[in-house]
Enzyme design. Structure first.
Site, PDB file in Angstrom:
ATOM      1  CB  ALA A 141       3.477  -5.991  20.408  1.00  0.00           C
ATOM      2  CG  HIS A 188       0.054 -17.476  51.627  1.00  0.00           C
ATOM      3  ND1 HIS A 188       1.317 -17.042  51.501  1.00  0.00           N
ATOM      4  CD2 HIS A 188       0.020 -18.563  51.993  1.00  0.00           C
ATOM      5  CE1 HIS A 188       2.094 -17.842  52.208  1.00  0.00           C
ATOM      6  NE2 HIS A 188       1.311 -19.039  52.607  1.00  0.00           N
ATOM      7  CB  VAL A 244      31.098  -4.584  16.615  1.00  0.00           C
ATOM      8  CG1 VAL A 244      31.755  -5.441  15.366  1.00  0.00           C
ATOM      9  CG2 VAL A 244      30.779  -5.553  17.868  1.00  0.00           C
ATOM     10  CD  GLU A 259      25.000  -2.575  25.003  1.00  0.00           C
ATOM     11  OE1 GLU A 259      24.191  -3.316  24.451  1.00  0.00           O
ATOM     12  OE2 GLU A 259      24.930  -1.385  24.466  1.00  0.00           O
ATOM     13  N   GLY A 285       0.810  -1.124  -0.108  1.00  0.00           N
ATOM     14  CA  GLY A 285       0.114   0.006  -0.039  1.00  0.00           C
ATOM     15  C   GLY A 285       0.741   1.181  -0.084  1.00  0.00           C
ATOM     16  N   GLY A 320      20.759  -5.746  24.257  1.00  0.00           N
ATOM     17  CA  GLY A 320      19.426  -4.999  24.364  1.00  0.00           C
ATOM     18  C   GLY A 320      18.432  -6.246  24.659  1.00  0.00           C
ATOM     19  NE  ARG A 354      12.061  -4.190  14.681  1.00  0.00           N
ATOM     20  CZ  ARG A 354      11.987  -5.313  13.655  1.00  0.00           C
ATOM     21  NH1 ARG A 354      12.780  -6.209  13.746  1.00  0.00           N
ATOM     22  NH2 ARG A 354      11.287  -5.399  12.887  1.00  0.00           N
TER      23      ARG A 354
END
Ligand code: FAD
Ligand code: NAD
Length: 475
Positions: free
Chosen positions: A327, A451, A245, A211, A122, A190, A279
């Site tokens: 999400a 309990h 890195v 990291e 779309g 992460g 991301r």
């Protein structure tokens, strides 16, 4: 003549499909477009979450945890079993089956809500026209009164460690391994690095996580991060902090990874390398030049607090807009956008969005960390309760971790709840609900908790804020 809808949603991940369903519940005529393609070329609704994220990762986390327990913990319960053998093909098949069921479920839900589920690409043009390019067939021009953009996100690729879909992979690739790598490297400690690092470590891989930051889990409360680091170390996850890195090269045998740390240049050879450094919003070919929708400097679609893009009638929700890439955050935004379109009053309370990391122990929090409250200048008090003092946790043989509560000194309002321990991801819901209702610590103290239950740790932590914990003393 072009087909027209009240609402067209682009993207059928947890933000988009939920928005479509809520819009349909309002009696609106809705289409939902998604072009997700799986490795085998099949299409499916559900987005990253169902196909390559939340669900497959949790399926493998559960299986690998059971495998680990069978091998290491059954003995403590007096259950003698032979050393468990891994059948990875069956484990992966179970995972794929769950994904298939759930993504098929979304298709069913769209149908049941009379939503036109359109498989393909779309693109938003001017005047709320949407160009739909189906996977099969000819392009079609659609028209809508309202459009909701929910195009999600995609893994960040490092120039110095490009994905080759074999030895250097993203999180999706790392969910699909058909053999346990002997040595696994992970770039990024992460959420993904810890969850997927845990999966393959439990199944027998020697895992090294590199990291870049000096602080472990910098977004979490320091007490929780410290306890989690201790537990991961105990489990054998080798997490190297301050490791930048500089190069990763696939060789015949594996991947050679170069990195710099406080001691200088280092190198590591692994069989597979997972790059999980965050991301980025995905908006590839989503917006025509004259759509009017703007992106910010980092590529997120610009929206206000109500997810309005600035183009009347066009909203954007989920990972493609600012805020945590979760999400449940996307779904709530989807519901809000649909409700606003239907003329209702709606909002998302961004201050109480829970975060969960599904490792063992789980890590979960909501609200502010102690550092954040300190920085805000508000006077506060804290309380904590260790799972080692919980009867239920002892019965479960899962006593690592604690619940920590941060409350305001002036009016006793709960400002943040931080948990590392068994079922933290479930326990956090009580804190989310409490904070949604602006609860005080006393409200939790006066709430009866069953309990024996893990939730008693929340109760005791709230009592501990006023030095009144009943089953633990740190005096
Ligand atoms: P997505 O789920 O990415 O969906 C976007 C959809 O839009 C995709 O299907 C895509 O194909 C489609 N699309 C994009 N552009 C177009 C276009 N132009 N035309 C048609 N279709 C288009 N979050 C949690 O809350 N809990 C977890 O446990 C969790 N675990 C995760 C584990 C992993 C390994 C990963 C990678 C992520 C995880 N996440 C988790 C994050 C979660 O997956 C995302 O926050 C969530 O999927 C975002 O939802 P969304 O609907 O915004 O986008
Ligand atoms: P992240 O932001 O959680 O972690 C990325 C880590 O990589 C950070 O610690 C960062 O400092 C580090 N990093 C960045 N560049 C680096 C480099 N060059 N070298 C070494 N380390 C580097 O991102 P992620 O783990 O990729 O996850 C992406 C998103 O997916 C997250 O925003 C998360 O919200 C979502 N997610 C959520 C869950 C969950 O809710 N349980 C699970 C998985 C993913």
């Amino acid at each position: 003549m072009s087909r027209s809808f009240d609402v067209i949603v682009i993207g059928a991940g947890p933000a988009g499909y939920v928005a479509a369903i809520r819009a349909a519940q309002h009696g609106l005529k809705v289409a939902c477009i998604d072009g997700w393609e799986n490795y085998d070329g099949s299409n499916a609704f559900g987005g990253t979450c169902l196909n390559a994220g939340c669900i497959p990762s949790k399926a493998l986390l559960e299986s690998s945890e059971l495998f680990h327990r069978a091998g290491h913990e059954f003995g403590k319960h007096g259950i003698k079993v032979a050393k468990p053998k891994l059948d990875l093909a069956t484990m992966q098949k179970r995972k794929a089956g769950i994904v298939r069921q759930l993504t098929g479920g979304i298709a069913g839900l769209l149908k049941a809500n009379k939503i036109e589920g359109l498989v393909g690409h779309g693109k938003l043009l001017a005047d709320k026209k949407v160009e739909f390019t189906p996977v099969k067939g000819d392009k079609e021009m659609l028209a809508a009164k309202h459009v909701i953009l929910a195009s999600g996100s995609t893994p960040i690729e490092l120039k110095i460690a490009k994905f080759d879909e074999d030895k250097i992979v993203d999180s999706w690739g790392a969910l699909e391994f058909d053999a346990v790598p002997k040595k696994l490297g992970v770039v990024g400690a992460g959420v993904i690095g810890l969850e997927l690092g845990s999966v393959w470590s439990r199944l027998g891989a020697e895992v090294t996580v590199l990291e870049a930051m000096d602080d472990f889990l910098f977004m979490a409360d320091r007490d929780v991060a410290k306890e989690a680091a201790k537990q991961f170390k105990r489990q054998g996850l080798d997490i190297k902090l301050g490791a930048k890195v500089t190069a990763a090269k696939a060789t015949g045998k594996g991947v050679k990874v170069d990195y710099d740390d406080k001691d200088g240049q280092q190198s590591l050879t692994v069989d597979k390398l997972v790059v999980a450094v965050g991301r980025r919003p995905y908006t590839e070919d989503l917006l025509a030049d004259d759509s009017g929708v703007q992106l910010d400097k980092r590529g997120f679609i610009k929206v206000d607090d109500e997810c309005r893009t600035g183009v009347p009638g066009v909203y954007a929700v989920g990972d493609c807009v600012r805020g945590p890439m979760l999400a449940h955050k996307g779904s709530e935004e989807g519901v809000m956008a649909a409700d606003l379109i239907a003329g209702e009053v709606a909002e998302v309370n961004y201050d109480v969005i829970p975060s969960v990391i599904y490792t063992a122990p789980e890590i979960a929090w909501v609200g502010k960390t102690e550092q954040e409250v300190k920085d805000s200048g508000r006077k506060f008090k804290t309380g904590a309760f260790p799972f080692a003092a919980s009867g239920r946790a002892k019965a479960m043989e899962q006593t690592a971790g604690m619940v920590k509560i941060i409350s305001a000194t002036d009016d006793d309002e709960v400002l943040g709840v931080h948990i590392v321990g068994p079922m933290a991801g479930e326990l956090i819901s009580e804190a989310v609900l409490a904070m949604e209702f602006s609860a005080s610590t006393e409200d939790i103290q006066r709430t009866v908790h069953a309990h024996p239950s893990l939730a008693e740790a929340m109760h005791e932590a709230s009592l501990s804020v006023d030095n009144r914990a009943l089953n633990f003393t740190n005096r």
